[in-house]
Motif scaffolding. Structure first.
Motif, short mmCIF file in Angstrom:
data_model
loop_
_atom_site.label_atom_id
_atom_site.label_comp_id
_atom_site.label_asym_id
_atom_site.label_seq_id
_atom_site.Cartn_x
_atom_site.Cartn_y
_atom_site.Cartn_z
N PHE A 97 0.84 -1.20 0.00
CA PHE A 97 0.00 0.00 0.00
C PHE A 97 0.88 1.25 0.00
N ASP A 98 0.39 2.30 -0.64
CA ASP A 98 1.14 3.56 -0.67
C ASP A 98 1.30 4.14 0.74
N ASP A 99 0.32 3.92 1.61
CA ASP A 99 0.41 4.37 2.99
C ASP A 99 0.10 3.20 3.92
N PRO A 100 1.10 2.36 4.20
CA PRO A 100 0.85 1.22 5.08
C PRO A 100 0.72 1.59 6.55
N SER A 101 0.95 2.85 6.90
CA SER A 101 0.93 3.26 8.31
C SER A 101 -0.46 3.20 8.92
N VAL A 102 -1.51 3.12 8.12
CA VAL A 102 -2.87 3.09 8.66
C VAL A 102 -3.25 1.73 9.23
N PHE A 103 -2.46 0.71 8.96
CA PHE A 103 -2.79 -0.64 9.39
C PHE A 103 -2.11 -0.99 10.71
N THR A 104 -2.85 -1.68 11.55
CA THR A 104 -2.34 -2.23 12.80
C THR A 104 -2.76 -3.69 12.85
N PRO A 105 -1.84 -4.61 13.08
CA PRO A 105 -2.24 -6.01 13.11
C PRO A 105 -3.17 -6.29 14.29
N ASP A 106 -4.18 -7.14 14.02
CA ASP A 106 -5.08 -7.53 15.10
C ASP A 106 -4.92 -8.99 15.49
N SER A 107 -4.06 -9.73 14.76
CA SER A 107 -3.88 -11.14 15.10
C SER A 107 -2.67 -11.73 14.40
N HIS A 108 -2.35 -12.95 14.80
CA HIS A 108 -1.31 -13.76 14.17
C HIS A 108 -1.99 -14.99 13.60
N PHE A 109 -1.55 -15.43 12.43
CA PHE A 109 -2.04 -16.68 11.86
C PHE A 109 -0.82 -17.56 11.59
N GLY A 110 -1.00 -18.86 11.58
CA GLY A 110 0.11 -19.78 11.37
C GLY A 110 1.04 -19.78 12.58
N ALA A 111 0.44 -19.70 13.76
CA ALA A 111 1.21 -19.55 15.00
C ALA A 111 2.19 -20.68 15.25
N GLU A 112 1.97 -21.84 14.62
CA GLU A 112 2.89 -22.96 14.81
C GLU A 112 4.28 -22.66 14.25
N SER A 113 4.39 -21.66 13.39
CA SER A 113 5.68 -21.33 12.76
C SER A 113 6.22 -19.97 13.16
N ILE A 114 5.69 -19.39 14.23
CA ILE A 114 6.18 -18.08 14.68
C ILE A 114 7.64 -18.17 15.10
N HIS A 115 8.43 -17.24 14.66
CA HIS A 115 9.82 -17.07 15.12
C HIS A 115 9.78 -15.97 16.19
N ARG A 116 9.62 -16.37 17.43
CA ARG A 116 9.35 -15.44 18.52
C ARG A 116 10.41 -14.35 18.69
N ALA A 117 11.65 -14.65 18.36
CA ALA A 117 12.71 -13.64 18.52
C ALA A 117 12.47 -12.42 17.63
N TRP A 118 11.64 -12.56 16.60
CA TRP A 118 11.37 -11.47 15.66
C TRP A 118 10.09 -10.72 15.97
N LEU A 119 9.35 -11.13 16.99
CA LEU A 119 8.08 -10.45 17.30
C LEU A 119 8.29 -9.12 18.01
N ASN A 120 9.08 -9.10 19.05
CA ASN A 120 9.32 -7.86 19.78
C ASN A 120 10.77 -7.47 19.61
N THR A 121 11.01 -6.50 18.75
CA THR A 121 12.37 -6.04 18.48
C THR A 121 12.65 -4.68 19.12
N GLU A 122 11.75 -4.26 20.00
CA GLU A 122 11.95 -2.98 20.68
C GLU A 122 13.26 -3.02 21.46
N GLY A 123 14.01 -1.94 21.37
CA GLY A 123 15.28 -1.86 22.08
C GLY A 123 16.49 -2.15 21.20
N LEU A 124 16.26 -2.71 20.00
CA LEU A 124 17.37 -2.94 19.09
C LEU A 124 17.81 -1.60 18.47
#
Length: 149
Positions: A97-124
């Protein structure tokens, strides 16, 4: 409904989408989306297929017996996902999208394959492209202006 526009990196495949009032944006972590995007997850927003119009029909890759994915064969941009049968909806990639900033995720799908180290990168460490002089110099030496923010 609000209209939003987007497209691929090279601009050959552009779309206009009538967006529903209640947006469903999410991160898909399934292995198919990981492989299709070359990333740990794929940010998607769900829309009615009939509410998306293209300036030029995208290329389609049948990624499984039940789904296909729109993309641009010129620049390789992944543009979404659609089940082949049984759904009037499809997903478009958030970053297309030309302006992707309007979107906020409301869920995760395919949770069996989540790479948790990449979910919260705050502080990097965070580096802005416009503050990276070497990158800015490469653009100018190539005779071009850096992309606008």
């Amino acid at each position: 409904m609000t209209q939003m526009t987007g497209g691929c990196l090279c601009g050959a495949k552009r779309f206009t989408a009538d967006m529903p009032d209640k947006l469903h944006a999410y991160l898909c972590h399934c292995r198919m989306c990981q492989k299709a995007s070359g990333n740990v997850s794929l940010a998607l927003v769900n829309v009615r297929h009939a509410d998306v119009s293209w300036n030029e029909e995208p290329d389609w890759y049948q990624s499984s017996p039940i789904a296909r994915r729109p993309f641009c064969a010129t620049c390789g941009t992944s543009l979404g996902f659609r089940f082949m049968e049984g759904s009037e909806n499809m997903d478009l990639t958030v970053a297309a999208f030309d302006d992707p900033s309007v979107f906020t995720p409301d869920s995760h799908f395919g949770a069996e394959s989540i790479h948790r180290a990449w979910l919260n990168t705050e502080g990097l460490l965070e580096q802005r492209t416009d503050d990276y002089d070497k990158l800015q110099d490469m653009w100018r030496k190539a005779g071009a202006e850096p992309p606008k923010l």
